[in-house]
Design an enzyme around this catalytic site. Structure first.
Site, mmCIF file in Angstrom:
data_model
loop_
_atom_site.group_PDB
_atom_site.id
_atom_site.type_symbol
_atom_site.label_atom_id
_atom_site.label_comp_id
_atom_site.label_asym_id
_atom_site.label_seq_id
_atom_site.Cartn_x
_atom_site.Cartn_y
_atom_site.Cartn_z
ATOM 1 N N HIS A 120 0.890 -1.185 0.011
ATOM 2 C CA HIS A 120 0.068 -0.131 0.051
ATOM 3 C C HIS A 120 0.708 1.258 0.128
ATOM 4 O O HIS A 120 2.153 1.263 0.247
ATOM 5 C CB HIS A 120 -0.856 -0.013 1.217
ATOM 6 C CG HIS A 120 -2.019 -1.076 1.089
ATOM 7 N ND1 HIS A 120 -2.977 -0.978 2.047
ATOM 8 C CD2 HIS A 120 -2.351 -1.933 0.215
ATOM 9 C CE1 HIS A 120 -4.114 -2.067 1.661
ATOM 10 N NE2 HIS A 120 -3.500 -2.562 0.274
ATOM 11 N N GLU A 141 1.110 3.669 1.905
ATOM 12 C CA GLU A 141 1.893 4.177 3.153
ATOM 13 C C GLU A 141 3.014 3.390 3.331
ATOM 14 O O GLU A 141 3.935 3.946 3.970
ATOM 15 C CB GLU A 141 0.631 3.940 4.300
ATOM 16 C CG GLU A 141 -0.336 4.661 4.433
ATOM 17 C CD GLU A 141 -1.614 3.715 3.792
ATOM 18 O OE1 GLU A 141 -1.071 3.084 2.590
ATOM 19 O OE2 GLU A 141 -2.938 3.776 4.213
ATOM 20 N N CYS A 176 -1.863 -1.222 7.304
ATOM 21 C CA CYS A 176 -0.885 -0.163 7.194
ATOM 22 C C CYS A 176 -1.113 0.626 8.641
ATOM 23 O O CYS A 176 0.063 1.016 9.054
ATOM 24 C CB CYS A 176 -1.814 1.017 6.487
ATOM 25 S SG CYS A 176 -1.139 0.523 4.501
ATOM 26 N N SER A 217 -17.638 3.380 -39.739
ATOM 27 C CA SER A 217 -17.336 4.200 -38.570
ATOM 28 C C SER A 217 -15.939 4.333 -38.569
ATOM 29 O O SER A 217 -15.548 5.146 -37.636
ATOM 30 C CB SER A 217 -17.857 3.687 -37.271
ATOM 31 O OG SER A 217 -17.252 2.279 -37.088
ATOM 32 N N ASP A 255 -18.669 -4.822 -36.986
ATOM 33 C CA ASP A 255 -17.318 -4.431 -36.937
ATOM 34 C C ASP A 255 -16.164 -5.703 -36.868
ATOM 35 O O ASP A 255 -15.098 -5.456 -36.993
ATOM 36 C CB ASP A 255 -16.830 -3.611 -35.811
ATOM 37 C CG ASP A 255 -17.638 -2.175 -35.857
ATOM 38 O OD1 ASP A 255 -18.306 -2.000 -36.930
ATOM 39 O OD2 ASP A 255 -17.732 -1.488 -34.931
ATOM 40 N N GLY A 274 -23.196 -0.938 -29.035
ATOM 41 C CA GLY A 274 -23.495 0.137 -29.747
ATOM 42 C C GLY A 274 -24.502 0.883 -29.069
ATOM 43 O O GLY A 274 -24.819 0.840 -27.964
ATOM 44 N N VAL A 296 -27.236 -0.756 -26.730
ATOM 45 C CA VAL A 296 -26.567 -1.047 -25.424
ATOM 46 C C VAL A 296 -26.658 0.074 -24.427
ATOM 47 O O VAL A 296 -27.044 0.209 -23.295
ATOM 48 C CB VAL A 296 -25.301 -1.717 -25.463
ATOM 49 C CG1 VAL A 296 -24.728 -2.182 -24.259
ATOM 50 C CG2 VAL A 296 -25.490 -3.246 -26.323
#
Ligand code: AOF
Ligand code: ZN
Length: 369
Positions: free
Chosen positions: A53, A55, A87, A171, A203, A300, A303
């Protein structure tokens, strides 16, 4: 003194950025250690889930001068034994006299008990410094902990008139290279990528990480595919098919399911949402314990609509190109039936607005209802 804490907290926030691509599902955390006379003697950031972490890094650097000093950290220090030791124990062992934090850690294993343990041991704790900025930095973590559901961001690359593709579906490319790169950088930050089956059909995307910013190349790839129309030969399934999860409605054709599973994908059946589509709440509930504390949705329009309508999207990251494609038939950024009045619409708040080459980048968060 407050101004000093604010300045140091901002420094800690900058340090926390170092973990942007590696800490998920853990939060990004930064720490600055001051000696008894107020000199910065150590800095640290949480870099990787499973690693030390923030700290601990700061203490390693400034151990010799930590006694009687101050630790400034963007999140309440932990008291629990997780993948790493607590920590608070390290802070007390180092003889630190004061801890300055942003928000409390919403993780139920910590949530206030870090502060309490420090105070009980006689350490002064200053809370709430730059609290909002610290929360913003970890909005994914805060949402996931609070709801048990992944944080969802919709990524949209659109024209000035709000189209994702031209009439006929093409696109490539609407936005600039810099925008596309920023879009790829998002893939390194999020645990899972989600698209609708129409995007797969139109796509045939690979949906992979390209930039190697995240030490983990694996990315959970999710397809919403009500009646299992994903072709078994989709490019998506060519590499690491074990990272692909296809959601369909109960009662989808068993032979298609077998074919896709034969390619190595996981197929999960969920209930109907009442409109003939997958119940997205169930989808998100499945994803959370399967390694997705955050989900990036790349279209797309249908969604996007479903997630927004259901109140399941937390933010929108839009790249807007100075291009107009027009066309009633051209794919809108958000499809569906649409709302009947502005009052019913989903209200968002812009949290970031900037130019990127010739495009605009707009980041907005859904207002909590
Ligand atoms: C801190 N400092 O830098 C971070 C904290 O499994 P572990 O041991 O890594 O613990 C993960 C939890 O610890 C995480 O869910 C969050 O509550 C806290 N993260 N705490 O004191 C840090 N990253
Ligand atoms: Zn900790």
């Amino acid at each position: 003194m407050t101004d000093r804490w604010v300045a140091l907290m901002r420094q800690a926030l900058e340090l926390a950025e170092r973990g942007r691509y590696g800490t998920s599902p853990n939060p990004m955390v930064g720490a600055v250690l001051l000696s008894r006379n107020g000199d910065v003697v150590g800095t640290g950031a949480h870099l990787r889930c499973g690693g030390p972490h923030a700290e601990i890094f700061a203490l390693q650097e400034g151990a010799a001068q930590a006694a009687g000093g101050t630790m400034v950290v963007t999140l309440e220090p932990c008291v629990h034994q997780g993948r790493t030791p607590p920590c608070v124990g390290a802070i007390l062992a180092a003889g630190i006299a004061r801890v300055v934090i942003g928000p409390r850690d919403p993780n139920p294993l910590v949530n206030g008990s870090g502060v309490e343990a420090l105070r009980t041991a006689g350490v002064e704790v200053v809370e709430g410094v730059e609290e909002e900025a610290c929360r913003q930095l970890n909005r994914r973590f805060f949402h996931w902990i609070a709801t048990g559901s992944p944080y969802v961001r919709l990524k949209m690359a659109m024209t000035l008139d709000g189209k994702l593709a031209a009439r006929g579906g093409r696109s490539r490319w609407i936005t600039s290279e810099a925008s596309r790169r920023e879009g790829y950088a998002l893939r390194e930050e999020y645990d899972a990528l989600m698209v609708g089956v129409n995007t797969v059909l139109a796509d045939d995307p690979r949906l992979v990480r390209h930039l190697a910013l995240n030490p983990d190349p694996h990315l959970l790839r999710v397809v919403l595919d009500t009646s299992l129309r994903t072709p078994p030969e989709a490019v998506l399934l060519e590499r690491d098919p074990q990272d692909v999860v296809i959601f369909c409605r109960e009662g989808s054709p068993a032979d298609r399911r077998k074919e896709l599973e034969g390619r190595g994908a996981t197929v999960v059946e969920v209930g109907d949402d009442g409109r003939g589509q997958c119940d997205l709440r169930q989808v998100l509930r499945w994803l959370a314990p399967h390694g997705a504390s955050s989900v990036l949705v790349e279209g797309g329009g249908e969604v996007h609509w479903s997630l927004l309508r259901e109140g399941l999207a937390q933010s929108v990251h839009a790249f807007v190109a100075p291009l107009v494609l027009g066309g009633r038939e051209a794919t809108p950024a958000v499809g569906g039936a649409g709302f009947a009045s502005p009052q019913e619409g989903v209200r968002l708040r812009f949290v970031e607005v900037r130019r990127l080459e010739e495009d605009l980048v707009l980041i907005a968060e859904v207002e909590r209802v």
